[in-house]
Motif scaffolding. Structure first.
Motif, PDB file in Angstrom:
ATOM      1  N   GLU A  99       0.556  -1.215   0.187  1.00 59.02           N
ATOM      2  CA  GLU A  99       0.119   0.233  -0.104  1.00 59.02           C
ATOM      3  C   GLU A  99       0.512   1.119   0.190  1.00 59.02           C
ATOM      4  OE1 GLU A  99      -3.102  -0.720   3.048  1.00 59.02           O
ATOM      5  OE2 GLU A  99      -4.267  -1.152   2.307  1.00 59.02           O
ATOM      6  N   TYR A 100       2.000   1.332  -0.449  1.00 58.66           N
ATOM      7  CA  TYR A 100       2.745   2.933  -0.640  1.00 58.66           C
ATOM      8  C   TYR A 100       3.140   2.983  -2.511  1.00 58.66           C
ATOM      9  CZ  TYR A 100       3.496   2.526   4.189  1.00 58.66           C
ATOM     10  OH  TYR A 100       3.482   2.996   5.254  1.00 58.66           O
ATOM     11  N   ILE A 101       3.087   4.161  -2.508  1.00 61.64           N
ATOM     12  CA  ILE A 101       3.510   4.722  -4.066  1.00 61.64           C
ATOM     13  C   ILE A 101       4.923   5.226  -3.917  1.00 61.64           C
ATOM     14  CG2 ILE A 101       1.162   3.545  -5.612  1.00 61.64           C
ATOM     15  CD1 ILE A 101       1.354   6.912  -5.293  1.00 61.64           C
ATOM     16  N   PHE A 102       5.320   5.383  -5.364  1.00 60.85           N
ATOM     17  CA  PHE A 102       6.795   7.191  -5.115  1.00 60.85           C
ATOM     18  C   PHE A 102       5.606   7.837  -5.434  1.00 60.85           C
ATOM     19  CE2 PHE A 102       9.706   3.181  -5.005  1.00 60.85           C
ATOM     20  CZ  PHE A 102      10.567   4.871  -3.920  1.00 60.85           C
ATOM     21  N   ASN A 103       5.834   8.885  -5.092  1.00 61.04           N
ATOM     22  CA  ASN A 103       4.625  10.213  -5.327  1.00 61.04           C
ATOM     23  C   ASN A 103       5.462  11.071  -6.670  1.00 61.04           C
ATOM     24  OD1 ASN A 103       6.624  11.871  -4.015  1.00 61.04           O
ATOM     25  ND2 ASN A 103       5.056  12.462  -2.611  1.00 61.04           N
ATOM     26  N   GLU A 104       4.227  12.110  -7.114  1.00 56.37           N
ATOM     27  CA  GLU A 104       5.339  12.413  -8.030  1.00 56.37           C
ATOM     28  C   GLU A 104       6.936  13.575  -7.206  1.00 56.37           C
ATOM     29  OE1 GLU A 104       3.424  15.470  -5.579  1.00 56.37           O
ATOM     30  OE2 GLU A 104       2.802  13.175  -7.003  1.00 56.37           O
ATOM     31  N   LYS A 105       7.171  13.887  -6.419  1.00 56.65           N
ATOM     32  CA  LYS A 105       8.453  13.766  -6.415  1.00 56.65           C
ATOM     33  C   LYS A 105       9.297  13.452  -5.799  1.00 56.65           C
ATOM     34  CE  LYS A 105       6.654  18.061  -3.513  1.00 56.65           C
ATOM     35  NZ  LYS A 105       6.121  18.957  -2.768  1.00 56.65           N
ATOM     36  N   GLY A 106       9.106  11.465  -6.083  1.00 55.99           N
ATOM     37  CA  GLY A 106       9.871  10.576  -6.034  1.00 55.99           C
ATOM     38  C   GLY A 106       9.535  10.656  -4.086  1.00 55.99           C
ATOM     39  N   GLN A 107       8.877  10.236  -3.323  1.00 54.26           N
ATOM     40  CA  GLN A 107       9.078   9.749  -1.944  1.00 54.26           C
ATOM     41  C   GLN A 107       7.735   9.052  -1.938  1.00 54.26           C
ATOM     42  OE1 GLN A 107       7.233  13.776  -0.854  1.00 54.26           O
ATOM     43  NE2 GLN A 107       9.080  14.657  -0.244  1.00 54.26           N
ATOM     44  N   LEU A 108       8.566   8.513  -1.132  1.00 53.79           N
ATOM     45  CA  LEU A 108       7.778   6.799  -0.970  1.00 53.79           C
ATOM     46  C   LEU A 108       6.537   7.064   0.071  1.00 53.79           C
ATOM     47  CD1 LEU A 108       7.998   3.444  -1.390  1.00 53.79           C
ATOM     48  CD2 LEU A 108       8.956   4.188   0.763  1.00 53.79           C
ATOM     49  N   ARG A 109       5.455   7.151  -0.639  1.00 51.72           N
ATOM     50  CA  ARG A 109       3.650   7.126   0.418  1.00 51.72           C
ATOM     51  C   ARG A 109       2.639   6.315   0.604  1.00 51.72           C
ATOM     52  NH1 ARG A 109       7.287  10.314   2.512  1.00 51.72           N
ATOM     53  NH2 ARG A 109       7.211  12.965   1.999  1.00 51.72           N
ATOM     54  N   HIS A 110       2.508   5.948   2.027  1.00 55.03           N
ATOM     55  CA  HIS A 110       1.158   5.828   1.531  1.00 55.03           C
ATOM     56  C   HIS A 110       0.507   6.009   0.788  1.00 55.03           C
ATOM     57  CE1 HIS A 110      -2.674   2.889   3.583  1.00 55.03           C
ATOM     58  NE2 HIS A 110      -1.372   2.391   4.604  1.00 55.03           N
ATOM     59  N   ILE A 111      -0.577   4.572   0.228  1.00 54.38           N
ATOM     60  CA  ILE A 111      -1.356   4.849  -1.497  1.00 54.38           C
ATOM     61  C   ILE A 111      -2.561   5.687  -0.448  1.00 54.38           C
ATOM     62  CG2 ILE A 111      -3.506   3.573  -2.420  1.00 54.38           C
ATOM     63  CD1 ILE A 111      -1.059   1.829  -3.099  1.00 54.38           C
ATOM     64  N   LYS A 112      -3.158   5.483   0.956  1.00 47.62           N
ATOM     65  CA  LYS A 112      -4.381   6.123   1.415  1.00 47.62           C
ATOM     66  C   LYS A 112      -4.447   7.468   2.135  1.00 47.62           C
ATOM     67  CE  LYS A 112      -6.940   1.511   1.185  1.00 47.62           C
ATOM     68  NZ  LYS A 112      -7.079  -0.181   2.327  1.00 47.62           N
ATOM     69  N   THR A 113      -3.249   7.510   2.585  1.00 49.33           N
ATOM     70  CA  THR A 113      -2.757   8.352   3.726  1.00 49.33           C
ATOM     71  C   THR A 113      -1.843   8.779   3.155  1.00 49.33           C
ATOM     72  OG1 THR A 113      -1.560   7.095   4.293  1.00 49.33           O
ATOM     73  CG2 THR A 113      -3.599   6.838   5.651  1.00 49.33           C
ATOM     74  N   GLY A 114      -1.711   9.160   1.844  1.00 45.62           N
ATOM     75  CA  GLY A 114      -0.335  10.256   1.639  1.00 45.62           C
ATOM     76  C   GLY A 114       0.427  10.257   2.638  1.00 45.62           C
ATOM     77  N   GLU A 115       1.299   9.502   3.868  1.00 47.69           N
ATOM     78  CA  GLU A 115       1.765   9.195   4.614  1.00 47.69           C
ATOM     79  C   GLU A 115       3.298   8.649   4.688  1.00 47.69           C
ATOM     80  OE1 GLU A 115       1.636  11.448   8.110  1.00 47.69           O
ATOM     81  OE2 GLU A 115      -0.127  11.905   6.982  1.00 47.69           O
ATOM     82  N   PRO A 116       4.688   8.935   4.926  1.00 50.68           N
ATOM     83  CA  PRO A 116       5.394   8.800   5.164  1.00 50.68           C
ATOM     84  C   PRO A 116       5.201   6.811   5.380  1.00 50.68           C
ATOM     85  CG  PRO A 116       6.111  10.449   6.153  1.00 50.68           C
ATOM     86  CD  PRO A 116       4.510  10.603   5.855  1.00 50.68           C
TER      87      PRO A 116
END
Length: 194
Positions: free
Chosen positions: A64-81
């Motif tokens: 349940e993680y992805i890399f966002n447009e800034k290349g940061q690993l974030r939780h898919i649902k919460t956007g948290e690290p």
């Protein structure tokens, strides 16, 4: 787990009390026998009794993680690290989860090296037989033919792999901080082989 540790603590206290009393040979024999018993107790095995199975997803999305447009690993649902302590009081399980995620990130970085940086994965030695030890590198198309410049990037030891500086930085900061990708892209811009 707490029961096992409490028993272990009681046994340890009992051994220390027996040593302080410095009783006769009978007490010394009991102390030696208890020390022998304690040396056979595998704390890792005891701790495994209460932890969930060490089965983890094999994709970033499964975690349940992805890399966002800034290349940061974030939780898919919460956007948290990324959260290391996903399960309280289960350090070993959390560590194994972190390591499983790290393996997925390694594969992800390899894909980026090939797709975004246009590097080719080359097995070394190139003429190795099936039974010989092998490894691999990533290299640009002009790495062996560029007459002017060649950039050679070597990662550190431990769990980091080709294209990475530090897994911890990839997970906790971003891809630019933890990978060699910015250097590879810059080298391509100035016509360096990589």
């Amino acid at each position: 787990m707490y029961i096992y540790l409490s028993i272990l603590n009681l046994l340890t206290v009992w051994i220390m009390m027996a040593q302080l009393q410095q009783g006769g040979s009978d007490e010394k024999e009991k102390t030696t026998a208890l020390k022998d018993l304690l040396s056979r107790i595998d704390l890792d095995e005891l701790m495994k009794k209460d932890e969930p199975p060490l089965e983890f997803p094999d994709t970033l999305e499964g975690f349940e993680y992805i890399f966002n447009e800034k290349g940061q690993l974030r939780h898919i649902k919460t956007g948290e690290p990324f959260v290391f302590n996903y399960r309280e009081d289960l350090h070993r399980w959390n560590q194994k989860r972190y390591e499983a995620l790290g393996e997925i990130i390694t594969k992800y970085v390899y894909e980026l090296l090939q797709k975004e940086c246009h590097l080719t994965k080359v097995t070394l030695p190139v003429d190795a037989t099936e039974s010989e030890p092998k490894s691999f590198i990533f290299m640009s198309e002009d790495a062996l033919t560029n007459p002017d410049k060649l950039l050679v990037l070597i990662h550190g030891n431990g769990v980091v792999r080709a294209g990475q500086w530090a897994r911890r930085l990839i997970i906790n900061e971003d891809l630019d901080s933890g990978t060699q990708i910015p250097y590879i892209k810059r080298a391509a811009e100035v016509s360096e082989g990589v």
